[in-house]
Structure formats: C-alpha cells, structure tokens
Design a protein around this motif. Structure first.
Motif, PDB file in Angstrom:
ATOM      1  N   ASP A 136      36.424  48.460  43.663  1.00  0.00           N
ATOM      2  CA  ASP A 136      37.842  48.122  43.438  1.00  0.00           C
ATOM      3  C   ASP A 136      38.093  46.626  43.589  1.00  0.00           C
ATOM      4  OD1 ASP A 136      38.526  50.776  43.018  1.00  0.00           O
ATOM      5  OD2 ASP A 136      38.961  51.128  45.133  1.00  0.00           O
ATOM      6  N   ALA A 137      37.154  45.794  43.127  1.00  0.00           N
ATOM      7  CA  ALA A 137      37.249  44.356  43.362  1.00  0.00           C
ATOM      8  C   ALA A 137      38.455  43.741  42.654  1.00  0.00           C
ATOM      9  CB  ALA A 137      35.971  43.679  42.883  1.00  0.00           C
ATOM     10  N   GLU A 138      38.944  42.676  43.262  1.00  0.00           N
ATOM     11  CA  GLU A 138      40.018  41.881  42.659  1.00  0.00           C
ATOM     12  C   GLU A 138      39.510  40.452  42.478  1.00  0.00           C
ATOM     13  OE1 GLU A 138      43.236  42.261  45.423  1.00  0.00           O
ATOM     14  OE2 GLU A 138      43.399  44.421  45.084  1.00  0.00           O
ATOM     15  N   VAL A 139      40.162  39.707  41.583  1.00  0.00           N
ATOM     16  CA  VAL A 139      39.794  38.300  41.411  1.00  0.00           C
ATOM     17  C   VAL A 139      40.978  37.431  41.806  1.00  0.00           C
ATOM     18  CG1 VAL A 139      38.020  38.622  39.652  1.00  0.00           C
ATOM     19  CG2 VAL A 139      40.401  38.395  38.946  1.00  0.00           C
ATOM     20  N   GLU A 140      40.659  36.299  42.435  1.00  0.00           N
ATOM     21  CA  GLU A 140      41.699  35.350  42.833  1.00  0.00           C
ATOM     22  C   GLU A 140      41.649  34.155  41.887  1.00  0.00           C
ATOM     23  OE1 GLU A 140      42.365  34.625  47.132  1.00  0.00           O
ATOM     24  OE2 GLU A 140      42.081  32.537  46.520  1.00  0.00           O
ATOM     25  N   LEU A 141      42.766  33.892  41.228  1.00  0.00           N
ATOM     26  CA  LEU A 141      42.829  32.825  40.218  1.00  0.00           C
ATOM     27  C   LEU A 141      43.796  31.754  40.703  1.00  0.00           C
ATOM     28  CD1 LEU A 141      43.294  35.273  37.207  1.00  0.00           C
ATOM     29  CD2 LEU A 141      41.134  34.298  38.018  1.00  0.00           C
ATOM     30  N   GLN A 142      43.370  30.491  40.619  1.00  0.00           N
ATOM     31  CA  GLN A 142      44.247  29.414  41.088  1.00  0.00           C
ATOM     32  C   GLN A 142      44.445  28.371  40.007  1.00  0.00           C
ATOM     33  OE1 GLN A 142      44.100  27.402  44.873  1.00  0.00           O
ATOM     34  NE2 GLN A 142      42.939  29.075  45.782  1.00  0.00           N
ATOM     35  N   ALA A 153      39.397  45.075  36.868  1.00  0.00           N
ATOM     36  CA  ALA A 153      39.562  45.924  35.674  1.00  0.00           C
ATOM     37  C   ALA A 153      40.634  45.373  34.741  1.00  0.00           C
ATOM     38  CB  ALA A 153      39.912  47.348  36.107  1.00  0.00           C
ATOM     39  N   ASP A 154      41.614  44.630  35.264  1.00  0.00           N
ATOM     40  CA  ASP A 154      42.649  44.033  34.411  1.00  0.00           C
ATOM     41  C   ASP A 154      42.244  42.633  33.940  1.00  0.00           C
ATOM     42  OD1 ASP A 154      44.253  46.266  34.709  1.00  0.00           O
ATOM     43  OD2 ASP A 154      45.153  45.500  36.550  1.00  0.00           O
ATOM     44  N   PHE A 155      41.419  41.966  34.740  1.00  0.00           N
ATOM     45  CA  PHE A 155      40.962  40.614  34.382  1.00  0.00           C
ATOM     46  C   PHE A 155      40.073  40.663  33.145  1.00  0.00           C
ATOM     47  CE2 PHE A 155      37.686  37.231  34.951  1.00  0.00           C
ATOM     48  CZ  PHE A 155      38.517  36.120  34.828  1.00  0.00           C
ATOM     49  N   LEU A 156      39.214  41.665  33.078  1.00  0.00           N
ATOM     50  CA  LEU A 156      38.282  41.791  31.940  1.00  0.00           C
ATOM     51  C   LEU A 156      39.008  42.511  30.803  1.00  0.00           C
ATOM     52  CD1 LEU A 156      35.150  42.860  33.983  1.00  0.00           C
ATOM     53  CD2 LEU A 156      35.549  40.626  32.937  1.00  0.00           C
ATOM     54  N   LYS A 161      36.414  38.103  26.656  1.00  0.00           N
ATOM     55  CA  LYS A 161      37.865  37.922  26.759  1.00  0.00           C
ATOM     56  C   LYS A 161      38.329  38.289  28.176  1.00  0.00           C
ATOM     57  CE  LYS A 161      41.944  38.788  23.957  1.00  0.00           C
ATOM     58  NZ  LYS A 161      42.831  39.737  24.569  1.00  0.00           N
ATOM     59  N   THR A 162      38.991  37.313  28.827  1.00  0.00           N
ATOM     60  CA  THR A 162      39.516  37.586  30.161  1.00  0.00           C
ATOM     61  C   THR A 162      40.980  37.172  30.224  1.00  0.00           C
ATOM     62  OG1 THR A 162      39.121  35.377  31.082  1.00  0.00           O
ATOM     63  CG2 THR A 162      37.268  36.934  31.151  1.00  0.00           C
ATOM     64  N   ALA A 163      41.593  37.464  31.360  1.00  0.00           N
ATOM     65  CA  ALA A 163      43.001  37.095  31.561  1.00  0.00           C
ATOM     66  C   ALA A 163      43.142  35.683  32.123  1.00  0.00           C
ATOM     67  CB  ALA A 163      43.651  38.103  32.504  1.00  0.00           C
ATOM     68  N   VAL A 220      30.023  52.272  34.725  1.00  0.00           N
ATOM     69  CA  VAL A 220      28.922  52.124  33.760  1.00  0.00           C
ATOM     70  C   VAL A 220      29.159  50.872  32.921  1.00  0.00           C
ATOM     71  CG1 VAL A 220      27.749  53.199  31.787  1.00  0.00           C
ATOM     72  CG2 VAL A 220      28.672  54.627  33.624  1.00  0.00           C
ATOM     73  N   GLY A 221      28.108  50.078  32.719  1.00  0.00           N
ATOM     74  CA  GLY A 221      28.197  48.898  31.866  1.00  0.00           C
ATOM     75  C   GLY A 221      27.344  49.031  30.630  1.00  0.00           C
ATOM     76  N   SER A 222      27.613  48.191  29.638  1.00  0.00           N
ATOM     77  CA  SER A 222      26.852  48.132  28.379  1.00  0.00           C
ATOM     78  C   SER A 222      27.040  49.357  27.496  1.00  0.00           C
ATOM     79  CB  SER A 222      25.349  47.954  28.643  1.00  0.00           C
ATOM     80  OG  SER A 222      25.018  46.603  28.602  1.00  0.00           O
ATOM     81  N   CYS A 223      27.983  50.207  27.827  1.00  0.00           N
ATOM     82  CA  CYS A 223      28.223  51.412  27.015  1.00  0.00           C
ATOM     83  C   CYS A 223      29.668  51.456  26.524  1.00  0.00           C
ATOM     84  CB  CYS A 223      27.914  52.668  27.823  1.00  0.00           C
ATOM     85  SG  CYS A 223      26.149  52.882  28.098  1.00  0.00           S
ATOM     86  N   SER A 224      30.351  50.321  26.563  1.00  0.00           N
ATOM     87  CA  SER A 224      31.721  50.200  26.077  1.00  0.00           C
ATOM     88  C   SER A 224      32.021  48.701  26.033  1.00  0.00           C
ATOM     89  CB  SER A 224      32.709  50.929  26.998  1.00  0.00           C
ATOM     90  OG  SER A 224      32.389  50.692  28.350  1.00  0.00           O
ATOM     91  N   ALA A 225      33.140  48.328  25.423  1.00  0.00           N
ATOM     92  CA  ALA A 225      33.453  46.903  25.276  1.00  0.00           C
ATOM     93  C   ALA A 225      33.566  46.211  26.632  1.00  0.00           C
ATOM     94  CB  ALA A 225      34.754  46.753  24.492  1.00  0.00           C
ATOM     95  N   VAL A 226      34.098  46.947  27.593  1.00  0.00           N
ATOM     96  CA  VAL A 226      34.174  46.471  28.976  1.00  0.00           C
ATOM     97  C   VAL A 226      33.619  47.598  29.837  1.00  0.00           C
ATOM     98  CG1 VAL A 226      35.732  45.755  30.828  1.00  0.00           C
ATOM     99  CG2 VAL A 226      36.269  45.158  28.459  1.00  0.00           C
TER     100      VAL A 226
END
Ligand SMILES: Cc1cc2nc3c(=O)[nH]c(=O)nc-3n(C[C@H](O)[C@H](O)[C@H](O)COP(=O)(O)OP(=O)(O)OC[C@H]3O[C@@H](n4cnc5c(N)ncnc54)[C@H](O)[C@@H]3O)c2cc1C
Length: 288
Positions: A136-142, A153-156, A161-163, A220-226
């Motif tokens: 459930d990781a979050e990213v901190e953007l400054q 999950a919302d950043f990617l 393409k990211t937020a 799971v990775g590599s099995c969908s766009a994200v």
C-alpha cells in the motif's frame, strides 16, 4: 538557462548540468523549467539515444534523499539505490521489495539505479512496483508550491506516464505502518535467471494468525499496462486456512485483474499462465 542565474557551485563549469546539495535548491532550479531530473541514469541515458536533450538536474547530491527511516511508517528516500535497499535491515513484510532489489539488472545497475527512478520511469516491467503495491505504498511529491502524497497506484497512470507535475520531485516512498505486517515474497520470471527484464513478476504479502490468513496483498507486474493488485485472489484467500492458501489461488481470479499483451519477450497466453503459477509460488513463499 543563463549561467548567471545559477549558484556557481552547482554548475560544474557547464550551464546545462546542476547537482544541488539541498532539496530547496533543486526545487528552485526545477521551477525555472527546462531541466531533466537525473538519479542513477540507468533508465534516462539508455532511453535518450545518442544525445540527451535539455539540461540535467542531478539529484544524487541532495542531502537526505537516499535515506531509509523506520519510525512507525517506513520512509525510503527516492534516491536510495537498489543496493542500499537490498542491504538494509528491514521487517519481513519488506523482504519482497528487497528480493526485487537484488534482481534489478546486475550489480552495477543496483548500485546506481534508484527506487525513485524505477517509479518515475513507469515501465510496466519495473520490478519495484509489485512489492510496493502489496505494501500500500504512497509517494511523496514536492515542488515550490508544497508537498502532496499519492497512493502509488494513483501515481502510476500508464506505460511511461505518472502523475508527476512540472516542477515536482519524487522525494520519498512511504509505506504506512499498518501495512508493515506479515511476511512477503517476490518471484520474477525472465528468459534467463539474471540481468533480465521481467516477463512477469509477482509480490505477495501475507499476514496470518492461528493458522488463518488474516490479510493478504498480491500484485502482478508485466501483465498489464500498470502492475495490478489482485482483489479477487485477496478476497478468496482472506479468512481461509493457511494450509489451503496456495490451492485457493484460482486462475480466473488472477486473470480477472490482468490484460497481458504479446511482445518480444512473451505471448499474452504464456504471460497469463505464468502469472497464475507465479502467484501460487509467491503466496507459498510468503507463508514459508
Ligand atoms: C542493463 C540494465 C538492466 C536493467 N534491469 C532492470 C530490471 O531487471 N528491473 C527493473 O525494474 N529495471 C531494470 N532496469 C531499469 C533501471 O535500472 C531501473 O528502473 C532503475 O531503478 C532506474 O533508476 P535510476 O535512478 O537509474 O533512474 P534514472 O535513469 O536516473 O531516471 C529515470 C526517470 O525517472 C526520472 N526521475 C528519477 N528520479 C526522480 C525523482 N526523484 N523525481 C522525479 N523524477 C525522477 C528521470 O527524470 C527519468 O525520467 C535496467 C536498466 C539497465 C540499464
């Protein structure tokens, strides 16, 4: 970028390269526009072709951006290398991320490449993403306008393409205290055992109590766009006996969240079958 505008120590004798020592300096430069952020350079340079266009802002000198701090939440600075993550002493729930760190490229790539670069490059095959989604990781953007937190999950938002907004730096990956529970495992499938881009990879984190699964997170990775979490698998396993967990992973539940494609590394059908088996192995690994 006119040279006179930049503090002299940042310039390294060139107007198009800066290596600030503090985050405020980095944000001020970024705010003026025209800079490309550089961390380890292991995605940026191979993707740039013969010449990297634009001015380069190297984040590797920014104090504190490569630190791991565990005080309630676990905070991993964006410029922390994969080698540092692999070597850190971290709880069992983070072991999937550490296992991924050990298979991102080879040793040279792990020493230079960073967790922040892996996320900002936003490849569907980024090995760091499934373990972080399972936490459930979050990213901190400054930026100069302030700080914001987003769920990973919302950043990617899609391949490459990211937020991330202009003027923003990804400063840290934050794993909330409530998700630092249980044990985790990471399984990667490639065309060979080392130095390979993933055909599919899976991270699983399982919390159990008195022989029952109380919480489970699978991505799971590599099995969908994200990379994707698998809600149907998680629902099927939660509350059930630990001894039945692997058997309870149904192919239809895995595939309901995925949309694999054919590409040079594998066909969609192969990816799908592989993903089901990898999910079973990752769940078994987290319970072992
Ligand atoms: C030989 C080789 C093998 C590889 N194998 C793997 C592998 O097995 N698995 C895997 O997942 N990856 C692999 N990679 C890709 C790469 O090593 C990783 O994705 C790495 O984590 C990228 O980090 P970096 O610091 O080098 O990013 P960089 O190349 O420096 O940056 C990547 C992108 O992110 C941006 N960026 C970086 N940091 C920030 C920040 N803090 N804030 C905002 N934007 C930022 C940059 O502007 C750039 O667009 C491999 C690369 C090579 C060259």
């Amino acid at each position: 970028m006119p040279e006179a505008l930049l503090p002299e120590p940042l310039l390294y004798g060139r107007p198009d390269f800066a290596r600030p020592a503090t985050l405020p300096e980095a944000l001020q430069l970024l705010d003026r526009g025209g800079w490309r952020i550089l961390a380890g350079g292991t995605d940026l340079y191979p993707g740039a072709g013969p010449q990297l266009a634009g001015s380069v802002l190297d984040l590797t000198g920014v104090a504190g951006l490569d630190e791991i701090r565990h005080a309630g939440d676990l905070r991993i600075g964006a410029a922390t290398s994969w080698a540092s993550i692999a070597a850190a002493s971290l709880p069992a729930s983070i072991h999937a991320l550490q296992a991924a760190a050990r298979v991102v490229g080879g040793r040279q790539v792990q020493v230079a490449g960073t967790i922040g670069g892996n996320l900002c490059n936003a490849s569907p095959a980024a090995d760091g993403v499934p373990p972080l989604l399972a936490l459930d990781a979050e990213v901190e953007l400054q930026s100069l306008s302030g700080t914001r937190r987003l769920r990973l999950a919302d950043f990617l938002q899609g391949p490459r393409k990211t937020a991330l907004r202009p003027g923003e730096v990804l400063c840290a990956v934050v794993i909330p205290e409530r998700a630092i529970a249980g044990r985790s495992a990471f399984v990667k499938l490639g065309a060979r055992s080392h130095l390979v881009i993933s055909i599919a990879m899976v991270a699983a984190r399982v919390v159990s109590d008195q022989g029952r699964v109380t919480e489970v997170a699978v991505a799971v990775g590599s099995c969908s766009a994200v990379a994707q979490r698998l809600p149907a698998v998680e629902a099927a396993l939660t509350g059930g006996p630990v001894t039945d967990a692997v058997r309870m992973v149904r192919a239809a539940d895995v595939m309901s969240a995925l949309s694999p494609i054919d590409d040079v590394r594998a066909t969609a059908a192969y990816r799908g079958e592989a993903a089901v088996e990898l999910v079973r192995r990752a769940v078994a690994g987290a319970l072992a």
